[in-house]
Design an enzyme around this catalytic site. Structure first.
Site, PDB file in Angstrom:
ATOM      1  N   CYS A 210       0.670  -2.827   6.447  1.00  0.00           N
ATOM      2  CA  CYS A 210       0.583  -2.345   7.838  1.00  0.00           C
ATOM      3  C   CYS A 210       0.993  -3.441   8.827  1.00  0.00           C
ATOM      4  O   CYS A 210       1.637  -3.163   9.838  1.00  0.00           O
ATOM      5  CB  CYS A 210      -0.818  -1.825   8.143  1.00  0.00           C
ATOM      6  SG  CYS A 210      -1.152  -0.241   7.338  1.00  0.00           S
TER       7      CYS A 210
ATOM      8  N   ILE B  29      -5.714   8.646   4.525  1.00  0.00           N
ATOM      9  CA  ILE B  29      -5.700   9.853   3.697  1.00  0.00           C
ATOM     10  C   ILE B  29      -5.490   9.417   2.253  1.00  0.00           C
ATOM     11  O   ILE B  29      -4.437   8.849   1.920  1.00  0.00           O
ATOM     12  CB  ILE B  29      -4.598  10.827   4.149  1.00  0.00           C
ATOM     13  CG1 ILE B  29      -4.824  11.232   5.613  1.00  0.00           C
ATOM     14  CG2 ILE B  29      -4.572  12.064   3.244  1.00  0.00           C
ATOM     15  CD1 ILE B  29      -3.730  12.091   6.210  1.00  0.00           C
TER      16      ILE B  29
ATOM     17  N   CYS C  84      -2.579   4.427   4.755  1.00  0.00           N
ATOM     18  CA  CYS C  84      -3.460   3.790   5.740  1.00  0.00           C
ATOM     19  C   CYS C  84      -3.391   4.498   7.093  1.00  0.00           C
ATOM     20  O   CYS C  84      -2.349   5.061   7.475  1.00  0.00           O
ATOM     21  CB  CYS C  84      -3.050   2.344   5.964  1.00  0.00           C
ATOM     22  SG  CYS C  84      -3.335   1.251   4.569  1.00  0.00           S
TER      23      CYS C  84
ATOM     24  N   CYS D 203      -4.140  -4.139   6.553  1.00  0.00           N
ATOM     25  CA  CYS D 203      -3.594  -4.662   5.292  1.00  0.00           C
ATOM     26  C   CYS D 203      -2.208  -5.272   5.549  1.00  0.00           C
ATOM     27  O   CYS D 203      -1.598  -5.091   6.604  1.00  0.00           O
ATOM     28  CB  CYS D 203      -3.512  -3.544   4.248  1.00  0.00           C
ATOM     29  SG  CYS D 203      -2.112  -2.439   4.462  1.00  0.00           S
TER      30      CYS D 203
ATOM     31  N   GLU E 116      -3.283   3.160  10.099  1.00  0.00           N
ATOM     32  CA  GLU E 116      -2.348   2.545  11.057  1.00  0.00           C
ATOM     33  C   GLU E 116      -0.935   3.084  10.883  1.00  0.00           C
ATOM     34  O   GLU E 116      -0.230   3.371  11.847  1.00  0.00           O
ATOM     35  CB  GLU E 116      -2.292   1.023  10.864  1.00  0.00           C
ATOM     36  CG  GLU E 116      -3.591   0.299  11.035  1.00  0.00           C
ATOM     37  CD  GLU E 116      -4.362   0.131   9.730  1.00  0.00           C
ATOM     38  OE1 GLU E 116      -4.515   1.124   8.980  1.00  0.00           O
ATOM     39  OE2 GLU E 116      -4.820  -0.986   9.464  1.00  0.00           O
TER      40      GLU E 116
HETATM   41  N1  THU Z   1      -7.004   1.285   4.725  1.00  0.00           N
HETATM   42  C1  THU Z   1      -6.476   1.596   5.942  1.00  0.00           C
HETATM   43  O1  THU Z   1      -6.515   2.748   6.374  1.00  0.00           O
HETATM   44  N2  THU Z   1      -5.912   0.592   6.657  1.00  0.00           N
HETATM   45  C2  THU Z   1      -5.829  -0.702   6.259  1.00  0.00           C
HETATM   46  O2  THU Z   1      -5.202  -1.519   6.932  1.00  0.00           O
HETATM   47  C3  THU Z   1      -6.511  -1.130   5.045  1.00  0.00           C
HETATM   48  C4  THU Z   1      -6.986  -0.036   4.150  1.00  0.00           C
HETATM   49  C5  THU Z   1      -7.594   2.353   3.923  1.00  0.00           C
HETATM   50  C6  THU Z   1      -6.808   2.692   2.681  1.00  0.00           C
HETATM   51  C7  THU Z   1      -7.863   3.274   1.792  1.00  0.00           C
HETATM   52  O3  THU Z   1      -7.987   4.671   2.093  1.00  0.00           O
HETATM   53  C8  THU Z   1      -9.138   2.575   2.222  1.00  0.00           C
HETATM   54  O4  THU Z   1      -8.879   1.981   3.479  1.00  0.00           O
HETATM   55  C9  THU Z   1      -9.618   1.515   1.247  1.00  0.00           C
HETATM   56  O5  THU Z   1      -8.602   0.618   0.970  1.00  0.00           O
END
Ligand code: THU
Length: 128
Positions: free
Chosen positions: A89, A43, A53, A86, A55
């Site tokens: 996370c 979101i 993120c 990332c 996760e």
């Molecule tokens: N994002 C995630 O949802 N999880 C991750 O582990 C890496 C990044 C999302 C955050 C952002 O909305 C988009 O991916 C680009 O970074």
């Protein structure tokens, strides 16, 4: 554990992503040791650091419901690369269950499975 079902659930969650800035749709499906599945999606926000993120949304939903023991986490995002979690996370995943299987999928059929010590060696633990 049905890996394909967990990936499909993560894919369904990714369809609910709010990501108008990156256009990168991530879904997460977190399976607890007792069989409950929590989902999350990324979101975003006009103030970029306010976003979250996929996760961590799934993990925090589970923890807020009293579930802290996890069997597997599927992360789904379509693209050229596998959607590895990332660093933040990875740290949050490591807080709860060290034997969690982390399934990283870029399609329903293309995925890799990792454990947390592969993704985050020498895990930080708070102690004084
Ligand atoms: N994002 C995630 O949802 N999880 C991750 O582990 C890496 C990044 C999302 C955050 C952002 O909305 C988009 O991916 C680009 O970074």
């Amino acid at each position: 554990m049905d890996i394909k079902k967990l990936i499909k659930t993560a894919k369904e969650a990714s369809a609910r992503s709010y990501s108008p800035y990156s256009k990168y749709k991530v879904g997460a499906a977190l399976l607890t040791k007792d069989g409950t599945i929590y989902t999350g999606t990324n979101i975003e926000n006009a103030s970029f650091p306010a976003g979250m993120c996929a996760e961590r949304i799934a993990l925090f939903d589970a923890i807020k419901n009293g579930d802290t023991q996890f069997e597997a986490l599927a992360i789904y995002a379509e693209g050229y690369n596998f959607p590895f979690p990332c660093g933040i996370c990875r740290q949050v995943i490591s807080e709860f269950t060290r034997d969690i299987k982390i399934i990283i999928a870029k399609s329903e059929d293309e995925y890799v499975v990792k454990n947390i010590s592969e993704l985050l060696p020498d895990i930080f633990e708070f102690s004084v």
